[in-house]
Design an enzyme around this catalytic site. Structure first.
Site, PDB file in Angstrom:
ATOM      1  N   LYS A  13       0.786  -1.191   0.036  1.00  0.00           N
ATOM      2  CA  LYS A  13       0.120   0.217  -0.029  1.00  0.00           C
ATOM      3  C   LYS A  13       0.816   1.288   0.119  1.00  0.00           C
ATOM      4  CE  LYS A  13      -1.594   3.039   1.913  1.00  0.00           C
ATOM      5  NZ  LYS A  13      -1.172   4.396   1.554  1.00  0.00           N
ATOM      6  N   VAL A  65      -7.114   2.955   4.356  1.00  0.00           N
ATOM      7  CA  VAL A  65      -6.915   1.697   3.664  1.00  0.00           C
ATOM      8  C   VAL A  65      -5.835   0.913   4.087  1.00  0.00           C
ATOM      9  CG1 VAL A  65      -6.733   0.577   1.442  1.00  0.00           C
ATOM     10  CG2 VAL A  65      -8.698   2.350   1.882  1.00  0.00           C
ATOM     11  N   GLY A  66      -4.689   1.862   4.463  1.00  0.00           N
ATOM     12  CA  GLY A  66      -3.401   1.353   4.765  1.00  0.00           C
ATOM     13  C   GLY A  66      -3.538   0.747   6.273  1.00  0.00           C
ATOM     14  N   GLU A  70      10.379   1.729   9.992  1.00  0.00           N
ATOM     15  CA  GLU A  70      11.422   2.630   9.620  1.00  0.00           C
ATOM     16  C   GLU A  70      10.919   4.231   9.532  1.00  0.00           C
ATOM     17  OE1 GLU A  70      14.324   2.034   9.020  1.00  0.00           O
ATOM     18  OE2 GLU A  70      14.448   0.185   8.353  1.00  0.00           O
ATOM     19  N   CYS A 127      14.873  10.782   4.986  1.00  0.00           N
ATOM     20  CA  CYS A 127      14.708  10.595   6.256  1.00  0.00           C
ATOM     21  C   CYS A 127      16.080  10.570   7.045  1.00  0.00           C
ATOM     22  CB  CYS A 127      13.899   9.250   6.836  1.00  0.00           C
ATOM     23  SG  CYS A 127      14.870   8.024   5.885  1.00  0.00           S
ATOM     24  N   GLU A 140      11.254  16.748  12.831  1.00  0.00           N
ATOM     25  CA  GLU A 140      11.622  16.443  11.370  1.00  0.00           C
ATOM     26  C   GLU A 140      10.709  17.487  10.624  1.00  0.00           C
ATOM     27  OE1 GLU A 140      10.146  12.732   9.706  1.00  0.00           O
ATOM     28  OE2 GLU A 140      12.296  12.803   8.911  1.00  0.00           O
TER      29      GLU A 140
HETATM   30  P1  NAD Z   1       3.107   8.881   6.637  1.00  0.00           P
HETATM   31  O1  NAD Z   1       3.321   8.644   7.991  1.00  0.00           O
HETATM   32  O2  NAD Z   1       2.424  10.222   6.362  1.00  0.00           O
HETATM   33  O3  NAD Z   1       2.606   7.950   5.513  1.00  0.00           O
HETATM   34  C1  NAD Z   1       3.281   6.775   5.368  1.00  0.00           C
HETATM   35  C2  NAD Z   1       2.417   5.830   4.870  1.00  0.00           C
HETATM   36  O4  NAD Z   1       1.442   5.423   5.729  1.00  0.00           O
HETATM   37  C3  NAD Z   1       1.463   6.210   3.500  1.00  0.00           C
HETATM   38  O5  NAD Z   1       1.258   5.297   2.678  1.00  0.00           O
HETATM   39  C4  NAD Z   1       0.165   6.647   4.215  1.00  0.00           C
HETATM   40  O6  NAD Z   1      -0.876   6.444   3.202  1.00  0.00           O
HETATM   41  C5  NAD Z   1       0.229   5.559   5.321  1.00  0.00           C
HETATM   42  N1  NAD Z   1      -0.706   5.953   6.449  1.00  0.00           N
HETATM   43  C6  NAD Z   1      -1.150   7.211   6.758  1.00  0.00           C
HETATM   44  N2  NAD Z   1      -1.969   6.999   7.941  1.00  0.00           N
HETATM   45  C7  NAD Z   1      -1.924   5.598   8.259  1.00  0.00           C
HETATM   46  C8  NAD Z   1      -2.473   4.969   9.326  1.00  0.00           C
HETATM   47  N3  NAD Z   1      -3.100   5.713  10.204  1.00  0.00           N
HETATM   48  N4  NAD Z   1      -2.492   3.598   9.201  1.00  0.00           N
HETATM   49  C9  NAD Z   1      -1.694   2.895   8.316  1.00  0.00           C
HETATM   50  N5  NAD Z   1      -1.005   3.756   7.316  1.00  0.00           N
HETATM   51  C10 NAD Z   1      -1.198   5.095   7.444  1.00  0.00           C
HETATM   52  O7  NAD Z   1       4.483   9.496   6.146  1.00  0.00           O
HETATM   53  P2  NAD Z   1       4.800  10.288   4.605  1.00  0.00           P
HETATM   54  O8  NAD Z   1       4.544  11.796   4.641  1.00  0.00           O
HETATM   55  O9  NAD Z   1       4.219   9.456   3.418  1.00  0.00           O
HETATM   56  O10 NAD Z   1       6.413  10.226   4.480  1.00  0.00           O
HETATM   57  C11 NAD Z   1       7.294  10.971   5.188  1.00  0.00           C
HETATM   58  C12 NAD Z   1       7.769  10.307   6.595  1.00  0.00           C
HETATM   59  O11 NAD Z   1       8.416   9.098   6.019  1.00  0.00           O
HETATM   60  C13 NAD Z   1       9.023  11.207   7.261  1.00  0.00           C
HETATM   61  O12 NAD Z   1       8.600  11.372   8.541  1.00  0.00           O
HETATM   62  C14 NAD Z   1      10.130  10.484   6.846  1.00  0.00           C
HETATM   63  O13 NAD Z   1      11.118  10.415   7.868  1.00  0.00           O
HETATM   64  C15 NAD Z   1       9.658   8.949   6.985  1.00  0.00           C
HETATM   65  N6  NAD Z   1      10.525   8.096   6.232  1.00  0.00           N
HETATM   66  C16 NAD Z   1      11.568   7.080   7.075  1.00  0.00           C
HETATM   67  C17 NAD Z   1      12.151   6.410   6.266  1.00  0.00           C
HETATM   68  C18 NAD Z   1      13.063   5.508   7.103  1.00  0.00           C
HETATM   69  O14 NAD Z   1      13.409   4.550   6.578  1.00  0.00           O
HETATM   70  N7  NAD Z   1      13.446   5.657   8.396  1.00  0.00           N
HETATM   71  C19 NAD Z   1      12.439   6.532   4.848  1.00  0.00           C
HETATM   72  C20 NAD Z   1      11.593   7.532   4.035  1.00  0.00           C
HETATM   73  C21 NAD Z   1      10.565   8.072   4.682  1.00  0.00           C
END
Ligand code: NAD
Length: 490
Positions: free
Chosen positions: A185, A222-223, A261, A295, A394
């Site tokens: 997803k 949906v996730g 992650e 990240c 962040e």
């Molecule tokens: P996000 O947490 O908003 O979303 C990530 C994913 O989770 C998306 O697919 C989103 O649709 C889904 N999601 C959102 N709410 C959810 C819920 N309640 N339950 C399950 N899934 C849900 O993050 P983003 O804005 O897409 O990405 C940026 C963030 O990702 C930053 O904080 C960054 O640091 C982190 N990141 C971490 C790494 C790592 O390896 N540590 C790598 C890349 C990005």
């Protein structure tokens, strides 16, 4: 046969081996570079997610996938080869929907992780799936013991938008090679990169129906179903720490394995004996890469108080020279932010920096002449207290704060004064001194004097609230395995 990875009426879902439309219709994909709609993706609903989970469950429980490493290695290589055969289409998709600088698509934004699939295929073939332990006599009974490693089961993979291929493949590669079935997803901002995987898997590989499912959706919840559903055995999540916590809480009800992650606020520590120009230039440049949407990028620059002014001047000079540009252009390293919402978020931190008494030495606004798309200027901030949210949270933009420290112990203390522990850097010339600082910093990866830790065989992940578990490397593969111990009378 080549496949169209970007059909004009919308990319499909992959459920149970079939490419299908979303039962919630389609949702728009937007270009971060222009802010314009560039096409459509299937909008998967809760019902679609339920069907994908059911297919993954059946494929795990009722096919030989989990017990046939040879088949898995072949299928993972087929997926890699199909991606390589479509690499130019994939490149254009990645630049279009993620705003990925073209330069980075020959590395970690696309080609790197595609080639890395081969490493996981090889691991599936060579891994010690079975190990004999020495004969033992527990309770006086001679016993032969066999340790088996087995796939965990159905994996729910939830991914963000910033490096879509890298993160999608760093989950699918090891999860599939280890014998799991997967429901992917992706983030609503980057559905096409994931949908392309679905199309290529369906049309160019022998991956059995249900083993890999891709559900794009405009609805984050949906996730969330993947975390809640009892038919899912492991949820592998990359994203923000806030969402990671809710995934972990949702998964607790069914006690499923959780692999996280999450975010970072990494420190770049320049020791007093370091090559100041090289170190500060590197810190300044790297925070601008992909507009700071990584990240593991270091976003706090720690410099000795005695060299503070010189360090700030060098950093400002480098950051001032990085111009945000069209990610299509070969020379661009700093493209747009992913969305208007993300730009608002970054700008709210810049506003807060001003309110908290910070001085913005470089940038701080939108680049001149870029009225379309979600660009911000590389921004250098000094003079903030370490209590400011700008220093602690962040931001996920090309924003660097400079902090002075008194001695090496103070540098370590400031580096660790964070809920995160993902990555960072240390620069210095005395190896013993560097090693002491490296030992003191509590993060999952560290670069010394510009060394690169990113590689398929190197485990990546965070301490503290930056995550649980490791991605890539043998450790990343083993996240997707269970351990079974069998004892026989000897
Ligand atoms: P996000 O947490 O908003 O979303 C990530 C994913 O989770 C998306 O697919 C989103 O649709 C889904 N999601 C959102 N709410 C959810 C819920 N309640 N339950 C399950 N899934 C849900 O993050 P983003 O804005 O897409 O990405 C940026 C963030 O990702 C930053 O904080 C960054 O640091 C982190 N990141 C971490 C790494 C790592 O390896 N540590 C790598 C890349 C990005």
């Amino acid at each position: 046969m080549t496949s169209d990875l970007r059909p004009s009426d919308g990319t499909p879902l992959l459920i149970d081996g079939k490419l299908v439309g979303g039962s919630a219709g389609v949702f728009a994909t937007t270009s971060p570079t222009t802010g314009e709609r560039i096409g459509w993706a299937a909008d998967g609903s809760a019902e679609d997610m339920g069907a994908a989970i059911a297919a993954a469950r059946t494929a795990f429980d009722e096919t030989g996938w989990s017990t046939d490493p040879g088949l898995r290695a072949r299928c993972v290589r087929q997926l890699r080869d199909a991606m390589l055969d479509h690499i130019e289409q994939l490149r254009e998709i990645t630049i279009a929907e993620a705003g990925a600088p073209r330069l980075l698509t020959s590395g970690p934004h696309l080609e790197g992780p595609v080639h890395d699939l081969g490493w996981f295929a090889e691991l599936a073939e060579n891994y010690a799936w079975r190990t004999d332990l020495p004969i033992a006599e527990p309770l006086g009974m001679r016993t032969a013991r066999v340790l088996r490693r087995e796939a965990v089961g159905v994996v729910g993979a939830i991914t963000p938008w910033n490096f879509p291929h890298q993160i999608n493949l760093a989950k699918l590669g090891p999860a599939l090679a280890a014998g799991n079935t997967v429901v992917l997803k992706p983030a609503p901002d980057t559905p096409w990169c994931a949908a392309a995987l679905g199309i290529l898997a369906a049309e160019h590989t022998d991956i059995p129906p249900g083993v890999l499912n891709v559900v794009t959706s405009s609805d984050h919840l949906v996730g969330a179903l993947l975390a809640e559903d009892p038919r899912v055995d492991l949820v592998s999540f990359t994203g923000s720490t806030r969402t990671g916590k809710s995934v972990m809480a949702a998964a607790a009800n069914t006690v499923k394995k959780v692999f996280l992650e999450l975010g970072g606020k990494s420190a770049f520590v320049v020791l007093e004996d370091a090559d100041l120009r090289a170190a500060c230039s590197m810190a300044a440049f790297s925070v601008c890469v992909h507009a700071g949407q990584g990240c593991a990028l270091s976003t706090r620059l720690l410099v000795p108080r005695s060299k503070y002014e010189e360090a700030v001047a060098i950093t400002a000079e480098t950051m001032g020279g990085v111009r945000p540009g069209d990610p299509n252009d070969a020379g661009t390293v700093c493209g747009p932010l992913i969305s208007e919402r993300q730009r608002q978020r970054v700008e709210s931190y810049l506003e807060l920096a001003r309110r908290d008494g910070g001085e913005i030495l470089v940038g701080g606004g939108r680049p001149a002449g870029r009225d379309e798309g979600w660009f911000v200027e590389p921004t250098l901030i000094t003079g903030l207290p370490t209590t400011s949210a700008v220093v602690r949270e962040e931001i996920f933009g090309p924003v660097l704060v400079v902090l002075p420290y008194d001695d090496d112990a103070d540098a370590v203390r400031i580096a660790n004064d964070s809920p995160y522990g993902l990555s960072g850097a240390v620069w210095g010339t005395d190896p013993e001194r560097v090693d002491k600082v490296v030992s003191g910093i509590r993060t999952g990866t560290l670069s010394v004097n510009g060394g690169t830790w990113y590689s398929v065989d190197a485990p990546f992940g965070g301490y503290k609230q930056s995550g649980i578990g490791r991605e890539m490397g043998v450790a990343g593969f083993e996240e997707y395995l269970e351990t079974k111990l069998i004892a026989y009378p000897a």
